[in-house]
Design an enzyme around this catalytic site. Structure first.
Site, short mmCIF file in Angstrom:
data_model
loop_
_atom_site.label_atom_id
_atom_site.label_comp_id
_atom_site.label_asym_id
_atom_site.label_seq_id
_atom_site.Cartn_x
_atom_site.Cartn_y
_atom_site.Cartn_z
CG ASP A 42 -52.41 -21.70 16.45
OD1 ASP A 42 -52.39 -22.58 17.10
OD2 ASP A 42 -53.30 -21.53 15.69
CB CYS A 82 -56.15 -24.89 19.67
SG CYS A 82 -54.86 -24.93 18.18
CG HIS A 143 -59.83 -22.07 18.19
ND1 HIS A 143 -58.88 -23.20 17.69
CD2 HIS A 143 -61.29 -22.62 17.90
CE1 HIS A 143 -59.53 -23.92 17.21
NE2 HIS A 143 -60.98 -23.68 17.20
CG HIS A 337 -50.69 -27.38 20.72
ND1 HIS A 337 -50.46 -27.80 19.50
CD2 HIS A 337 -51.93 -26.59 20.81
CE1 HIS A 337 -51.24 -27.03 18.71
NE2 HIS A 337 -52.20 -26.49 19.54
#
Ligand code: NAG
Ligand code: NAG
Ligand code: NAG
Length: 581
Positions: A42, A82, A143, A337
């Site tokens: 993440d 995300c 998420h 990312h």
């Protein structure tokens, strides 16, 4: 044999042996379909990893995966944030196709008690693999939403999206989850309030008091004291649940620990299913402080977390090897990312480093937010040490896994391509001649890799406005926005050649680039072709997408009746039974 057993016993033994052989053989057939272990970190920047050029953070285990496998140098996330990036990764399609692209201020799911999320009728590669007989599991961060209409309907839950096993966080880590770490969720709100209070010449605290008073008064206009009390309770419950419930581990659809204990998260691990997505909570803020790693790196808590994450990757690899699964398991490592360069915890520890690339998380199409590490390791099948410079996408995983699982059933139009020819060295060119870069639902930039050329042209139609101007990021709100006055449109567009200028620092012009007109023309045609594949009213950058928009305020806002909860709402709370780990 006749010496040691009577014939009938011998026959029985022989049959048993044949059966064993048959079972063995059928297992052998199954083994033709490889296992997949996909590890996704993440908010990690490409510049944080050893084999991508970092010489002060130690990531020997990730580097080992690269040296034993294939390293992608131009691996691109479909979005710099995300929620949309993960939606695109799992569905193999740009996020706006599933309604997961934002149209305004909200760019990721902000509360577990919202109703937005990956729509139940979407297809993920996990769902496809399940249909191909795979056992599927997801460990870690999700998420992508939980409930639609009532607590416990779990319409967006991983179990609805092809994962028979889920152990992890239905949400994500935010600074708001840990007291004393500041706020991510409310940063934008705080910023707006601060501006408003400056405008009105009031102190922030006074302004908040006035607003609260007005809210209470309004809600109370014709209400009884009981209603007023309920309203206040709701406010308190919201703030309490924001902290307590913003993240907590759950097994399948059950909450097992609430509030979560950050310290116990890194040690949780899982092993062996056919498809395992290991969605790490590292290295998003708040940063862990785990004994054994705290203070060991040369880059503070962020570096400690990187090294801890690398250690976990090492443990997963060791397990695969020691179970003898290596030759039949495709392992993949990436980040959702780029690094979040504006983010910092209470100690000022920065998050993520994107190396030579411009920008970072939530900065539209700038390379730093979308170019991420991409490593594939599969000793039985992929060459060791191969490096691929061609453009590839996280959306390529969907068709790649489908191909390897021998899934030939009809499917929707995908935005990714099967990577196996590139990974194995059977192809030298990527099928991504064009790649689109979205900021929310707005087409931000296009990448063009012309046939027969090394050039990677990137055309930006608009760029986010940095705050303060020139700061290299949106420091006031922590994330840049994609619409209205938050962006600057360029006509003609800004054009770079990433092959010669990977940092996007020298825009090309008609005078410096002989192909300038051709670049604009070819990319415009690619955009037209792409738009023709979108539902009519999505193609015109319209705010009303024909797939329901999952990122509207109405879907994002917290609702008490959707808040997952163990215990009796609003007094949510339980502690995980440690025998479970
Ligand atoms: C390695 O990562 C750290 C922390 O993100 C960063 O400060 C440093 O500049 C990086 N080093 C290189 C050579 O990129
Ligand atoms: C794995 O594959 C490699 C390359 O094909 C081979 O050399 C090695 O012996 C295999 N290992 C196992 C345990 O089968
Ligand atoms: C899912 O359902 C929505 C309506 O709720 C529809 O607009 C959308 O096209 C459907 N998506 C797919 C992939 O079938």
């Amino acid at each position: 044999l006749s010496h040691i057993c009577r014939p009938c016993v011998c026959l029985a033994t022989a049959i048993k042996a044949v059966l064993l052989l048959l079972t063995f053989k059928s297992e052998g057939n199954k083994i033709e379909k490889p296992n997949f272990i996909l590890m996704i970190v993440d908010d990690m920047g490409i510049g944080d990893v050893g084999c991508y050029g970092n010489d002060t953070i130690r990531t020997p285990n990730i580097d080992r995966l690269a040296s034993e496998g294939v390293k992608l140098n131009q691996h691109i996330a479909a979005a710099p944030l995300c929620t949309p990036s993960r939606a695109a990764f799992l569905t193999g399609r740009y996020a706006l196709r599933s309604g997961m692209g934002s149209t305004g201020r909200v760019q990721v799911l902000l509360f577990l008690g919202g109703s937005g999320g990956l729509p139940p009728n979407e297809t993920t590669f996990a769902k496809r693999l399940q249909q191909q007989g795979y056992t599927t599991g997801l460990v870690g961060k999700w998420h992508l939403g939980v409930n639609c209409e009532r607590r416990g309907d779990h319409c967006h839950h991983p179990n609805q999206h092809g994962f028979s096993y889920f152990y992890g966080m239905p949400f994500t880590l935010f600074n708001d989850c840990v007291s004393g770490e500041g706020t991510d969720v409310l940063a934008d709100l705080q910023h707006t309030l601060r501006n408003l209070s400056l405008m009105l010449g009031l102190g922030l605290v006074t302004l908040v008091r006035v607003i609260l008073f007005l809210l209470v008064w309004l809600s109370n206009a014709s209400q009884t004291a009981w209603m007023r009390l309920r309203f206040l309770l709701l406010c308190a419950s919201f703030l309490y649940n924001l902290t307590v419930c913003c993240g907590f581990p759950g097994v399948n659809q059950e909450v097992v620990e609430q509030p979560m204990t950050v310290e116990t998260l890194p040690q949780r691990n899982a092993d062996r299913p056919f498809l395992l997505i290991f969605s790490l909570l590292h290295v998003h803020v708040p940063l862990f402080e785990t004994p054994g790693f705290a203070g060991r790196s040369r880059h503070g808590r962020y570096g400690d977390n990187m090294e801890e994450m690398d250690w976990i990757i090492g443990k997963v690899t060791e397990t695969v090897d020691s179970l003898g699964l290596a030759n039949n398991t495709l392992m993949y490592f990436t980040s959702d990312h780029g690094g979040h360069i504006e983010d910092a915890d209470a100690r000022g520890q920065k998050g993520g480093w994107n190396g030579i690339y411009k920008g970072g998380k939530a900065m539209g199409g700038w390379e730093g937010g979308i170019r991420v590490p991409g490593i594939f390791r599969w000793p039985g099948r992929l060459p060791a040490g191969r490096v691929v410079d061609e453009p590839t996408s996280l959306m390529d995983l969907y068709p790649t896994l489908k191909y390897l699982a021998q899934d030939t059933q009809p499917d929707r139009l995908l935005d990714g391509y099967n990577l196996m020819p590139l990974l194995e060295g059977a192809a030298e060119r990527s099928e991504h001649e064009f790649m689109l870069h979205y900021c929310g639902i707005y087409l931000n930039a296009v990448r063009w890799h012309p046939p027969g050329s090394d050039s990677i042209f990137k055309v930006h139609f608009f760029t986010p406005n940095f705050t303060p101007p020139g700061a290299g990021g949106c420091y006031e709100t922590k994330v840049c926005l994609c619409h209205g006055d938050y962006v600057t449109h360029h006509n003609p567009p800004l054009v770079y050649d990433l092959f010669h200028d990977p940092s996007e620092s020298r825009p090309l012009t008609r005078d410096t680039e002989p192909r300038f007109a051709e670049i604009l023309e070819q990319t415009a045609k690619a955009v037209e072709r792409h738009r023709s594949t979108l539902p009519q009213n999505q193609a015109g950058d319209s705010h009303t997408a024909s797939v329901p928009n999952q990122m509207s305020w109405e879907k994002i806002l917290w609702r008490p009746w959707l808040q997952p909860c163990c215990g009796t709402f609003p007094f949510c709370g339980c502690k995980e039974d440690t025998t479970h780990t």
